[in-house]
Design an enzyme around this catalytic site. Structure first.
Site, PDB file in Angstrom:
ATOM      1  CD  GLU A   1      -3.211  -0.805   2.176  1.00  0.00           C
ATOM      2  OE1 GLU A   1      -3.757   0.211   2.115  1.00  0.00           O
ATOM      3  OE2 GLU A   1      -3.432  -1.641   3.123  1.00  0.00           O
TER       4      GLU A   1
ATOM      5  CG  HIS B   1       6.209 -29.353   5.765  1.00  0.00           C
ATOM      6  ND1 HIS B   1       6.473 -30.882   6.058  1.00  0.00           N
ATOM      7  CD2 HIS B   1       6.488 -28.540   6.798  1.00  0.00           C
ATOM      8  CE1 HIS B   1       6.963 -30.728   7.264  1.00  0.00           C
ATOM      9  NE2 HIS B   1       6.962 -29.677   7.796  1.00  0.00           N
TER      10      HIS B   1
ATOM     11  CE  LYS C   1     -12.763   1.068  -0.228  1.00  0.00           C
ATOM     12  NZ  LYS C   1     -12.271   1.956   1.147  1.00  0.00           N
TER      13      LYS C   1
END
Length: 328
Positions: free
Chosen positions: A211, A227, A321
């Site tokens: 950001e 793993h 948005k």
């Protein structure tokens, strides 16, 4: 942004005053689990608390970033609603989906619809000072959650650890290190690793780099990455050469995890441009978490300078948005 990061210690002190003044009603039912709902910077505080409280919280602590709450939410759930603006679309949806299950609700916000709903429905709530970009208000959010958990008897005293954390932030003087780390990240892809006990700050570093510096970054934890992801450290070779690995290390890490980090350092070195190890300052877990948090914020700020980016605006999120609003 620089002044906001510099003033973070003061924010923490103000947050303590707010938390000390907060009042809560007694739950009608025994609490069997805690769920924090929120997104972005408002959810991040829960990650710090989940790390810090893991060894002492007497019930499971979960975090959900979605549009609905999980099926286990019930009248025995302490639901912490975290939305700095009070208008986060997903958080409002999650709260609405939780209400029929009658959880014990505590809202943490600076205003907006969340506080309106809290007042209308008689929910406990803590009102935060407004006017901050949500990611810079993390101190308010984190510290309120400490007070909430302690009030409901889910964690013990934290005040001494928090005092150390505030001191570490207020006396922070590792700007040369922050500059150096940012310089090593410049024009590279940061890959961040930590132990599970410090995953919250790996998340914070990733989010702040993204950001503030407008710079892609990734994170994982050890031993889990041993793993699976470790095998991926081979291809594509050209991209790996443009990566820089940052390992956040603590003297509180599990002994076996520390050995894994030593071994992996040599493996990463074969492929990445650089491997940077960063050691925590502080004695307590909470102190070290806040030290890493603050250091990472400075790293993201200095990387933004190198990228010639303004760390404040998040234009692409505003664009998203705006487009979502067309489909309301």
């Amino acid at each position: 942004m620089k002044d906001l990061i510099k003033g973070f210690g003061g924010q923490m002190k103000e947050a303590v005053s707010i938390g000390e003044s907060a009042s809560f009603s007694a739950p009608e039912h025994e609490i069997h689990n805690v769920l924090l709902i929120g997104l972005g910077g408002s959810a991040f505080g829960g990650e710090i608390i989940r790390n810090y409280a893991a060894s002492q919280c007497t019930v499971p602590f979960g975090i959900v970033r979605d549009y609905k709450v999980p099926g286990y939410v019930s009248e025995h759930t302490l639901l912490i609603v975290s939305s700095y603006s009070g208008n986060t679309e997903e958080t409002l949806s999650m709260l609405a989906s939780a209400m029929p299950h009658n959880p014990k609700v505590v809202c943490v916000s600076s205003g907006g619809q969340i506080l309106e709903m809290a007042r209308k429905n008689g929910y406990d709530h803590i009102e935060l000072p407004g006017g901050y970009p949500p990611r810079t208000a993390a101190g308010y959010s984190i510290i309120q959650q400490l007070f909430i958990l302690k009030n409901f008897g889910l964690i013990g005293a934290f005040e001494q650890d928090l005092a150390e954390a505030i001191s570490l932030v207020e006396h922070f003087d590792d700007h040369d290190d922050a500059h150096l780390i940012a310089e090593q990240m410049f024009n590279k892809i940061p890959v961040l690793y930590s132990s599970p006990d410090f995953e919250s700050v790996s998340i914070r570093w990733r989010q702040q780099i993204q950001e503030n510096a407008k710079h892609i970054a990734f994170h994982h934890v050890m031993p889990e990455m041993n793993h699976n992801e470790l095998v991926g450290w081979k291809n594509p070779a050209g991209l790996l050469e443009d990566s820089v690995v940052v390992v956040l290390r603590s003297d509180l890490d599990n002994e076996r995890t520390a050995i894994r980090m030593d071994i992996c350092r040599d493996i990463f070195s074969e492929y990445a441009d650089a491997v940077v190890e960063v050691n925590a300052s502080g004695k307590s877990h909470l102190g070290q978490l806040f030290y890493f948090l603050h250091l990472g914020d400075w790293v993201s700020y200095y990387l933004a300078e190198l990228n010639e980016e303004d760390p404040m605006p998040v234009k692409v999120i505003d664009l998203l948005k705006g487009e979502l609003a067309k489909h309301a």
